[in-house]
Design an enzyme around this catalytic site. Structure first.
Site, PDB file in Angstrom:
ATOM      1  N   HIS A  96       0.855  -1.190   0.000  1.00 52.25           N
ATOM      2  CA  HIS A  96       0.000   0.000   0.000  1.00 52.25           C
ATOM      3  C   HIS A  96       0.890   1.240   0.000  1.00 52.25           C
ATOM      4  O   HIS A  96       1.940   1.262   0.634  1.00 52.25           O
ATOM      5  CB  HIS A  96      -0.926  -0.006   1.226  1.00 52.25           C
ATOM      6  CG  HIS A  96      -1.972   1.056   1.138  1.00 52.25           C
ATOM      7  ND1 HIS A  96      -1.701   2.362   1.470  1.00 52.25           N
ATOM      8  CD2 HIS A  96      -3.258   1.016   0.721  1.00 52.25           C
ATOM      9  CE1 HIS A  96      -2.806   3.089   1.269  1.00 52.25           C
ATOM     10  NE2 HIS A  96      -3.755   2.282   0.802  1.00 52.25           N
ATOM     11  N   GLU A 168      -3.776   2.372  -7.549  1.00 50.26           N
ATOM     12  CA  GLU A 168      -4.126   3.439  -6.609  1.00 50.26           C
ATOM     13  C   GLU A 168      -3.160   4.613  -6.783  1.00 50.26           C
ATOM     14  O   GLU A 168      -2.072   4.621  -6.172  1.00 50.26           O
ATOM     15  CB  GLU A 168      -4.006   2.934  -5.172  1.00 50.26           C
ATOM     16  CG  GLU A 168      -4.911   1.787  -4.831  1.00 50.26           C
ATOM     17  CD  GLU A 168      -5.254   1.822  -3.342  1.00 50.26           C
ATOM     18  OE1 GLU A 168      -6.423   2.009  -3.030  1.00 50.26           O
ATOM     19  OE2 GLU A 168      -4.339   1.698  -2.520  1.00 50.26           O
TER      20      GLU A 168
HETATM   21  P1  PGA Z   1      -9.343   6.343   0.342  1.00 51.76           P
HETATM   22  O1  PGA Z   1      -8.191   5.268   0.569  1.00 51.76           O
HETATM   23  O2  PGA Z   1     -10.522   5.618  -0.232  1.00 51.76           O
HETATM   24  O3  PGA Z   1      -9.613   6.917   1.687  1.00 51.76           O
HETATM   25  O4  PGA Z   1      -8.797   7.355  -0.620  1.00 51.76           O
HETATM   26  C1  PGA Z   1      -7.955   4.300  -0.399  1.00 51.76           C
HETATM   27  C2  PGA Z   1      -6.748   3.506  -0.042  1.00 51.76           C
HETATM   28  O5  PGA Z   1      -5.867   3.972   0.672  1.00 51.76           O
HETATM   29  O6  PGA Z   1      -6.632   2.362  -0.442  1.00 51.76           O
END
Ligand code: PGA
Length: 256
Positions: A96, A168
């Site tokens: 992540h 992401e």
């Molecule tokens: P968020 O986080 O939906 O709060 O932007 C997503 C993530 O960190 O995977």
């Protein structure tokens, strides 16, 4: 198969908060018309894993937010993949951006975690994404390709079904900003091409590629459905079970 991954992060930090959340999720889950085509994976703090394992409604899978790559030994403060597996965890987030960013997690470490997840019969949810600066310099495709190549270093063709990729963009996480569906689709194509090159068309076409970063139910069309993604990884909105169920509902309604 479509996926919604709820990343609870370091929220719900007391047993009481966890129980309140689990109660609300159980209530919301009862009225949700379940679809076999959408899997919900909830990733709590490892500290409360057993609690979630006991109380999560049937049909929701347990996920991990992170783990170490070795099974046991002198690794102070780390979480063993074997402990996660033993707690009933079915999938674990690897790499992540909050870990890459705050804790300096490297591509090499992510690769070892992906391998450890697969070796312990869990699915690896591999996070990749560019920074705002990299996006500005048009480096998204290069950065993503490098991160994918590194993270899947030890993954064989047969093991690819144990991998979910989550795109992401770092600048979209927790910021309320999201890429256009065209941009998300472009990145999906980059990821798919990488997978095809390494694993061939057949295996690659089965791989789930999700979007994550400021996802909410009203954005599902834009960030997931139009971009032809296999689901979403949700942070903030997953803390409200009613909202989480709306996100799943949007995916189900799209004909997933
Ligand atoms: P968020 O986080 O939906 O709060 O932007 C997503 C993530 O960190 O995977």
């Amino acid at each position: 198969m479509k996926y919604v991954i709820a990343n609870l992060k370091m929220n719900l930090v007391t047993a009481k908060e966890c129980d309140r959340y689990l109660d609300a999720l159980t209530q919301a889950w009862k009225v949700y018309v379940q679809s076999d085509a959408v899997k919900l994976i909830v990733c709590p703090s490892p500290f409360f894993m057993e609690r979630f394992a006991q109380k999560l409604p049937a049909g929701i899978l347990l996920g991990g937010q992170n783990m170490f790559w070795e099974e046991k030994g002198s690794f102070t403060g780390e979480v063993s993949p074997q402990s996660l597996q033993d707690s009933g965890v079915k999938a674990v987030i690897c790499g992540h951006s909050e870990r890459r960013g705050f804790l300096g997690e490297t591509d090499e470490q992510v690769a070892l975690k992906v391998k450890a997840a697969i070796d312990h019969a869990m699915t690896a949810i591999v996070c990749v994404g560019e920074t705002a600066e990299e996006k500005e310099h048009d480096e998204t495709a290069t950065v993503i390709a490098e991160q994918i190549a590194a993270a899947l270093d030890f993954v064989s063709e047969e093991q690819l079904e144990r991998v979910i990729i989550a795109y992401e963009p770092r600048w979209a996480i927790g910021t309320g900003m999201t890429p256009s569906s065209e941009d998300i689709m472009q990145t999906r194509i980059v990821i798919q091409k990488m997978l095809i090159k390494k694993y061939g068309t057949e295996a690659a076409s089965q791989a789930a590629i999700l979007y994550g970063g400021s996802v909410n139910a009203s954005l599902m069309d834009e960030v997931c459905i139009k971009a032809d993604m296999s689901g979403v990884l949700v942070g903030k909105e997953s803390l409200d079970p009613a909202e989480l169920l709306k996100i799943i509902g949007a995916l189900t309604a799209s004909g997933a």
